[in-house]
Scaffold this motif. Structure first.
Motif, PDB file in Angstrom:
ATOM      1  N   GLY A   1     122.886  -6.667  81.710  1.00 22.67           N
ATOM      2  CA  GLY A   1     123.276  -6.903  83.098  1.00 22.67           C
ATOM      3  C   GLY A   1     123.438  -8.374  83.420  1.00 22.67           C
ATOM      4  O   GLY A   1     122.858  -9.246  82.785  1.00 22.67           O
ATOM      5  N   GLU A   2     124.247  -8.651  84.427  1.00 22.03           N
ATOM      6  CA  GLU A   2     124.488 -10.038  84.847  1.00 22.03           C
ATOM      7  C   GLU A   2     123.203 -10.755  85.234  1.00 22.03           C
ATOM      8  O   GLU A   2     123.037 -11.930  84.965  1.00 22.03           O
ATOM      9  N   GLU A   3     122.297 -10.034  85.886  1.00 22.81           N
ATOM     10  CA  GLU A   3     121.069 -10.671  86.362  1.00 22.81           C
ATOM     11  C   GLU A   3     120.129 -11.067  85.231  1.00 22.81           C
ATOM     12  O   GLU A   3     119.315 -11.967  85.382  1.00 22.81           O
ATOM     13  N   SER A   4     120.243 -10.417  84.091  1.00 25.37           N
ATOM     14  CA  SER A   4     119.350 -10.726  82.979  1.00 25.37           C
ATOM     15  C   SER A   4     120.025 -11.522  81.864  1.00 25.37           C
ATOM     16  O   SER A   4     119.354 -12.010  80.968  1.00 25.37           O
ATOM     17  N   ARG A   5     121.320 -11.673  81.937  1.00 26.05           N
ATOM     18  CA  ARG A   5     122.062 -12.375  80.880  1.00 26.05           C
ATOM     19  C   ARG A   5     121.764 -13.875  80.946  1.00 26.05           C
ATOM     20  O   ARG A   5     121.749 -14.468  82.016  1.00 26.05           O
TER      21      ARG A   5
END
Length: 128
Positions: A76-80
Motif C-alpha cells: 500500500g501507498e501508506e506503507s511503501r
C-alpha cells in the motif's frame, strides 16, 4: 490475511514439472519439516534464502531485496518506502551482508548473517 510469500513458498517447495507451483503431499511434508521446531537453522536459512531469491538466480540482488522489503512492509501507498528510504535500506543490508563486496548476497553470506541473529529461527516462523 494472506502470506506475502505464499507464491514463493509454493514455488520453492513444489516438485511439479507443470510449472504451476502445485504441491504434492510429499512437497507439503517437506515444507512442514522445514518450518518445524526440529529443523536446523541452516535448513531454515537455506529455504528462506531460496524464497527470498525471487528471480531464482542464486543470489539476492537489489531487485530481490526491494521485493523482499515490499513484501514485508506491504504494497500500500501508506506503507511503501520512498525511493531514498528503499535505497538506504538496501545499501545498509548490503553493507552488513555482502562480505565479498560484489553487490549481491549469496547463500553463504546470508547464512553468515543469519548465524549472528539468534532470533532468526523464531522470526522465520512468523514471516512464513
Amino acid at each position: 490475511q494472506a502470506n506475502p510469500f505464499q507464491h514463493r513458498i509454493c514455488r520453492v517447495f513444489s516438485t511439479s514439472d507443470s510449472g504451476d507451483d502445485s504441491m504434492s503431499f510429499e512437497d507439503f511434508l517437506d515444507m512442514l519439516s522445514v518450518f518445524s521446531d526440529s529443523a536446523t537453522s541452516d535448513i531454515k536459512s537455506h529455504y528462506a534464502f531460496r524464497i527470498f531469491d525471487f528471480d531464482d538466480d542464486g543470489t539476492l540482488d537489489r531487485k530481490d531485496l526491494e521485493k523482499l522489503v515490499n513484501c514485508l512492509t506491504g504494497q500500500g501507498e501508506e506503507s511503501r518506502l520512498s525511493n531514498a528510504e528503499m535505497e538506504q535500506l538496501i545499501q545498509n543490508i548490503l553493507e552488513e551482508s555482502d562480505i565479498d563486496k560484489d553487490g549481491t548476497i549469496n547463500l553463504s553470506e546470508f547464512q553468515h548473517v543469519v548465524s549472528r541473529s539468534p532470533d532468526f529461527v523464531s522470526s522465520f516462523k512468523i514471516v512464513l
